[in-house]
Design a protein around this motif. Structure first.
Motif, mmCIF file in Angstrom:
data_model
loop_
_atom_site.group_PDB
_atom_site.id
_atom_site.type_symbol
_atom_site.label_atom_id
_atom_site.label_comp_id
_atom_site.label_asym_id
_atom_site.label_seq_id
_atom_site.Cartn_x
_atom_site.Cartn_y
_atom_site.Cartn_z
ATOM 1 N N SER A 367 -15.520 1.706 5.928
ATOM 2 C CA SER A 367 -14.694 2.356 6.975
ATOM 3 C C SER A 367 -14.187 3.791 6.431
ATOM 4 O O SER A 367 -13.396 4.248 5.486
ATOM 5 C CB SER A 367 -13.490 1.681 7.453
ATOM 6 O OG SER A 367 -12.867 2.053 8.607
ATOM 7 N N ASP A 368 -14.601 4.772 7.281
ATOM 8 C CA ASP A 368 -14.279 6.283 6.946
ATOM 9 C C ASP A 368 -13.206 6.791 8.031
ATOM 10 O O ASP A 368 -13.369 6.292 9.053
ATOM 11 C CB ASP A 368 -15.299 7.232 6.970
ATOM 12 C CG ASP A 368 -16.526 7.035 6.005
ATOM 13 O OD1 ASP A 368 -16.062 5.982 4.957
ATOM 14 O OD2 ASP A 368 -17.590 7.259 5.983
ATOM 15 N N PHE A 369 -12.069 7.391 7.432
ATOM 16 C CA PHE A 369 -11.152 7.794 8.611
ATOM 17 C C PHE A 369 -11.062 9.373 8.356
ATOM 18 O O PHE A 369 -11.358 9.994 7.422
ATOM 19 C CB PHE A 369 -9.783 7.327 8.054
ATOM 20 C CG PHE A 369 -9.575 5.845 8.349
ATOM 21 C CD1 PHE A 369 -9.301 5.292 9.543
ATOM 22 C CD2 PHE A 369 -9.952 5.069 7.217
ATOM 23 C CE1 PHE A 369 -9.060 3.969 9.683
ATOM 24 C CE2 PHE A 369 -9.763 3.755 7.351
ATOM 25 C CZ PHE A 369 -9.568 3.288 8.576
ATOM 26 N N ALA A 370 -10.311 10.094 9.472
ATOM 27 C CA ALA A 370 -10.198 11.704 9.540
ATOM 28 C C ALA A 370 -8.912 11.624 10.278
ATOM 29 O O ALA A 370 -9.145 10.974 11.684
ATOM 30 C CB ALA A 370 -11.442 12.267 9.935
ATOM 31 N N ALA A 371 -7.832 12.218 10.233
ATOM 32 C CA ALA A 371 -6.921 12.414 11.081
ATOM 33 C C ALA A 371 -6.193 13.917 10.691
ATOM 34 O O ALA A 371 -6.493 14.446 9.625
ATOM 35 C CB ALA A 371 -5.693 11.332 10.587
ATOM 36 N N GLY A 372 -5.515 14.432 11.717
ATOM 37 C CA GLY A 372 -4.655 15.583 11.428
ATOM 38 C C GLY A 372 -4.110 16.316 12.646
ATOM 39 O O GLY A 372 -3.639 15.592 13.338
ATOM 40 N N TRP A 373 -3.774 17.572 12.588
ATOM 41 C CA TRP A 373 -2.854 18.021 13.554
ATOM 42 C C TRP A 373 -3.740 19.272 13.992
ATOM 43 O O TRP A 373 -4.606 19.929 13.160
ATOM 44 C CB TRP A 373 -1.513 18.348 13.195
ATOM 45 C CG TRP A 373 -1.265 19.556 11.877
ATOM 46 C CD1 TRP A 373 -1.352 20.949 12.268
ATOM 47 C CD2 TRP A 373 -1.353 19.282 10.574
ATOM 48 N NE1 TRP A 373 -1.105 21.802 11.229
ATOM 49 C CE2 TRP A 373 -1.262 20.752 9.993
ATOM 50 C CE3 TRP A 373 -1.364 18.404 9.836
ATOM 51 C CZ2 TRP A 373 -1.107 20.916 8.816
ATOM 52 C CZ3 TRP A 373 -1.174 18.483 8.566
ATOM 53 C CH2 TRP A 373 -0.988 19.891 7.884
ATOM 54 N N ASP A 374 -3.292 19.880 15.329
ATOM 55 C CA ASP A 374 -3.705 21.144 15.600
ATOM 56 C C ASP A 374 -2.740 21.966 16.289
ATOM 57 O O ASP A 374 -2.382 21.513 17.512
ATOM 58 C CB ASP A 374 -5.122 20.926 16.559
ATOM 59 C CG ASP A 374 -6.099 22.255 16.708
ATOM 60 O OD1 ASP A 374 -5.486 23.325 16.315
ATOM 61 O OD2 ASP A 374 -6.955 22.062 17.168
ATOM 62 N N PHE A 375 -2.128 23.017 15.890
ATOM 63 C CA PHE A 375 -1.104 23.732 16.609
ATOM 64 C C PHE A 375 -1.293 24.904 16.958
ATOM 65 O O PHE A 375 -2.041 25.853 16.060
ATOM 66 C CB PHE A 375 0.095 23.899 15.622
ATOM 67 C CG PHE A 375 0.666 22.625 15.313
ATOM 68 C CD1 PHE A 375 0.654 21.317 16.088
ATOM 69 C CD2 PHE A 375 1.611 22.365 14.046
ATOM 70 C CE1 PHE A 375 1.129 20.219 15.699
ATOM 71 C CE2 PHE A 375 1.943 21.125 13.538
ATOM 72 C CZ PHE A 375 1.745 19.949 14.599
ATOM 73 N N LEU A 422 0.987 29.854 25.949
ATOM 74 C CA LEU A 422 0.644 28.681 25.900
ATOM 75 C C LEU A 422 0.711 28.073 24.486
ATOM 76 O O LEU A 422 0.093 28.787 23.779
ATOM 77 C CB LEU A 422 -0.959 28.795 26.321
ATOM 78 C CG LEU A 422 -1.589 27.436 26.498
ATOM 79 C CD1 LEU A 422 -1.376 26.674 27.818
ATOM 80 C CD2 LEU A 422 -3.301 27.529 26.720
ATOM 81 N N ARG A 423 1.449 26.923 24.450
ATOM 82 C CA ARG A 423 2.014 26.442 23.305
ATOM 83 C C ARG A 423 1.206 24.962 23.118
ATOM 84 O O ARG A 423 1.217 24.229 24.390
ATOM 85 C CB ARG A 423 3.042 26.055 23.269
ATOM 86 C CG ARG A 423 4.143 27.492 22.806
ATOM 87 C CD ARG A 423 5.533 27.457 22.707
ATOM 88 N NE ARG A 423 6.081 28.612 22.304
ATOM 89 C CZ ARG A 423 6.653 29.567 23.227
ATOM 90 N NH1 ARG A 423 6.363 29.493 24.334
ATOM 91 N NH2 ARG A 423 7.012 30.592 22.717
ATOM 92 N N THR A 424 0.249 24.653 22.040
ATOM 93 C CA THR A 424 -0.585 23.561 22.130
ATOM 94 C C THR A 424 -0.201 23.000 20.924
ATOM 95 O O THR A 424 -0.196 23.376 19.892
ATOM 96 C CB THR A 424 -2.012 23.741 22.212
ATOM 97 O OG1 THR A 424 -1.961 24.475 23.385
ATOM 98 C CG2 THR A 424 -2.722 22.370 22.252
ATOM 99 N N ALA A 425 0.315 21.241 20.743
ATOM 100 C CA ALA A 425 0.473 20.689 19.611
ATOM 101 C C ALA A 425 -0.261 19.373 19.704
ATOM 102 O O ALA A 425 -0.228 18.532 20.793
ATOM 103 C CB ALA A 425 1.972 20.465 19.423
ATOM 104 N N ALA A 426 -1.271 19.107 18.929
ATOM 105 C CA ALA A 426 -2.130 18.085 18.997
ATOM 106 C C ALA A 426 -2.080 17.160 17.692
ATOM 107 O O ALA A 426 -2.158 17.546 16.561
ATOM 108 C CB ALA A 426 -3.316 18.299 19.440
#
Length: 717
Positions: A367-375, A422-426
């Motif tokens: 089981s491989d995972f990837a996670a993170g943020w994008d601002f 435009l502000r984006t946080a993901a």
């Protein structure tokens, strides 16, 4: 007439895919034959970054993923990033100045497609993704259908990612190119290693134009990158790229002939004597200056865990000074010019994207995972001055000289109209779990928080307040299952979702487009198969998809002064692509796509009447797009090649009252290895000099490029 084909994604379709008569291979080693100018098929085992953050190969990804590498780009003599899209199944495109990144994919266009640059969206793709000269491009990747879970809003129809050259660990290189013809080019790429440091420079300049660009065009790009190995597991890359483009007297289109009732209806007609005639003011211009800066940190924490972070800045300044609309008058004896626009775009984007990937085993399952943020923070100010006209009537074959600042109502200077912030946080996450031998489940999820503030710098009205603020909270995702029938033959099924604005783009949208609106909702079901055959000398992919986009803005049928978010648009289709080298001297490829796109629920205002367009096709969406290429290694040093492209019927408007039939384009090329490291290439585009429209409009068509020729010499050492 438009050809309609009907199918539904069903167990029957799935069974047909599973029973596909492909000679799938097992573990036979790949047979590589080194022949100048060609490459053995190996796309299914490549690992593009656009389709997933898990490092999946094309065959492991439960989606239709296209990968166009540098060898493909050179083989078709691609001039710019849009030219490369010829090799993506189902994509059509044009680059008219007012919407220079017009791309149509799976029945959707600009605002519903994500056009990325090194995986980054500046959220103004219809303009900011203007074609860039192909020299600085390493590859182009595309994933069809909803993919907001990867890169954020604006990807119902798909995502296209342009990846540029950057310093790497592949060793020193020097590559120079000189080209003459309708466009002249001088280009150089140099990479050198100094201990644990790698420096790279990519420089390119082009001059000249084909008649559908304008009177003259100059552009240059300078890309510099520096890779530092900070340790055995840590590296940093600083990449800076500057782009410049100036088009003098840009071509905006050719007027359509009118009937006896002074209307444009039916199949489009132009006066052939107006082909190549430019009605814009003599000093008209389009210019852009773009700066990209990226800081990329990559850290291998362990053999199973990687961390990366990209900080980036984008800066663009775009200027327009043009008279843009031309119409036949007086019984098709004169052309009337109108719609002058003085416009400036000043855009800045700052962003931070971090990712962690980890390979694990859970309950005995890989089981491989990837996670993170994008601002990101996106700021754009626009400075429009528009004068409707009309201004004059002129000879259609020898337009009278006119100048922009002599146009009534046009004065020099820039007066700001509005600023969008435009502000984006993901946050995002993906997982791939091998459920059993030959069965893998891939999932992805992204949660965005988007805040938009629009500052009006002009007169405040009820429909244009001094400040308009709104926010969105889309959650999008994908779930897909891949089954290995053999090691070389996979089938897959997936369900994915996406979100994008109900109309327009968030970087320019305002109160009228977004009040009381949420983002639209898109969903897709896709079935497909990928396989290697003939001892891996060939590869093919096939996909069937069904997409629905809901809540797009339409005119309220009960009150034409209001817009309501209840519209629906859908698209279904088939895509097929194949590459095959049956003999060392021969290699061919084929891309085929059929699209049935329509409005399910859509009303628009015509004069004072609200009219339903339900059942009609969206404008500029072809039913068929087909392409093929064949290369023959005639001698060890000489290769001859031909490529063909067919684009089917398209409509100019949502009413479907104006259309153009299909067209076919032929390209021819010859490559000669003159000496070690030195090669010459001659190419003819649109060899039959076909007249066709790249984009259709109610009054104007933007013609595609006429026949053009070029000769280039490449020197590698």
């Amino acid at each position: 007439m438009k050809l309609h084909i009907s199918f539904r994604l069903s167990p029957i379709a799935a069974a047909l895919l599973l029973a596909s008569p492909v000679q799938a291979q097992t573990s036979t080693p790949e047979q590589r034959v080194v022949v100048t100018g060609t490459a053995a098929p190996a796309r299914l085992d490549a690992t593009p970054s656009t389709g997933s953050r898990l490092g999946l190969s094309v065959r492991e990804n439960p989606a239709s993923v296209a990968l166009i590498d540098r060898a493909d780009i050179d083989a078709i003599g691609a001039l710019d990033t849009q030219d490369i899209l010829k090799l993506v199944p189902g994509v059509s495109f044009s680059a008219q100045p007012g919407s220079p990144a017009s791309v149509f994919f799976r029945g959707f266009n600009n605002a519903s497609l994500s056009q990325l640059y090194n995986g980054i969206s500046v959220q103004y793709d219809a303009i900011a993704a203007r074609p860039v000269d192909a020299w600085i491009v390493e590859r182009v990747e595309a994933i069809g259908g909803p993919s907001s879970f990867l890169h954020g809003s604006g990807a119902v129809g798909g995502s296209i990612n342009v990846v540029t050259k950057i310093a790497d660990t592949q060793g020193d290189l020097t590559h120079a190119r000189l080209a003459v013809g309708d466009q002249r080019q001088a280009a150089l790429s140099v990479q050198r290693s100094f201990g644990r440091q790698v420096l790279r420079a990519d420089l390119n300049t082009t001059q000249g134009t084909v008649d559908t660009m304008g009177r003259d065009r100059e552009s240059w790009q300078a890309a510099l990158s520096w890779r530092s190995e900070l340790g055995t597991t840590l590296s940093h890359t600083l990449a800076v790229e500057q782009q410049h483009e100036l088009v003098e007297q840009p071509y905006w289109g050719t007027p359509l002939l009118r009937d006896a009732a002074n209307a444009v209806l039916g199949e489009v007609r132009i006066d052939p004597r107006t082909r190549g005639v430019n009605y814009n003011v003599l000093d008209g211009k389009y210019s852009q200056e773009v700066l990209w800066v990226r800081s990329i940190l990559e850290w291998r924490l362990s053999p199973a865990t990687d961390v990366s972070h990209t900080a980036y800045h984008y800066e663009a300044l775009r200027d327009y000074e043009n008279v843009e609309v031309y119409s036949w008058v007086n019984g098709n004896t004169q052309v009337e010019r109108s719609s002058a626009l003085l416009q400036r775009h000043n855009q800045d984007v700052w962003g931070s994207r971090g990712e962690l990937s980890h390979k694990a085993t859970i309950g005995g399952l890989k089981s491989d995972f990837a996670a993170g943020w994008d601002f990101s923070f996106n700021k754009q100010t626009r400075y429009p001055l528009s004068v409707a006209g009309p201004f004059d009537r002129t000879d259609p074959y020898a337009p009278a000289a006119s100048f922009f600042y002599q146009t009534p109502g046009i004065v020099p200077g820039y007066n700001p109209g509005a600023t969008n912030r435009l502000r984006t946080a993901a946050l995002f996450a993906e997982n791939r779990t091998v459920l059993a031998p030959g069965w893998a489940l891939t999932t992805g999820l992204r949660a965005d928080r988007i805040a938009l503030a629009v500052r009006n710098h002009r007169t405040v009205t009820a429909t244009n307040p001094a400040l308009f603020e709104t926010s969105f909270k889309p959650v999008t995702g994908r779930i897909g299952l891949v089954h290995d029938l053999t090691p070389g033959w996979q089938v897959y099924a997936q369900y994915s979702t996406a979100a994008d604005p109900p109309s327009g783009l968030l970087a320019t949208a305002g109160f009228a487009a977004l009040r009381d609106f949420d983002l639209t909702k898109g969903r897709q079901v896709e079935l497909g198969s990928k396989a290697s055959f003939d001892n891996r000398r060939g590869e093919l992919s096939v996909a069937l998809y069904d997409i629905v986009r809901e809540n797009l803005s339409i005119t309220d049928p009960n009150d034409r002064t209001k817009v309501v978010p209840v519209g629906q648009q859908s698209s279904r289709g088939v895509e097929f692509s194949a590459r095959w080298r049956p003999l060392p001297q021969w290699q061919g490829s084929l891309q085929l796509a059929w699209t049935d796109a329509k409005f399910d629920d859509f009303f628009e205002t015509v004069g004072t009447t609200v009219v339903s367009r339900a059942g009609n096709a969206p404008a500029n969406t072809p039913d068929w797009v087909v392409g093929g290429a064949l290369a023959w290694q005639a001698t060890p040093t000489l290769q001859l090649a031909a490529d063909w492209r067919h684009v089917g019927q398209r409509f100019a408007n949502n009413a479907n009252t104006i259309w153009e039939g299909a067209y076919d384009l032929l390209g021819l090329s010859a490559s000669w290895q003159a000496a070690e490291g030195v090669s010459l290439r001659a190419r003819i585009n649109n060899a039959t000099d076909k007249t066709y429209s790249a984009t259709l409009g109610n009054n104007l068509v933007y013609l595609g490029a006429a026949r053009s020729a070029s000769v280039s010499v490449d020197w590698k050492f």
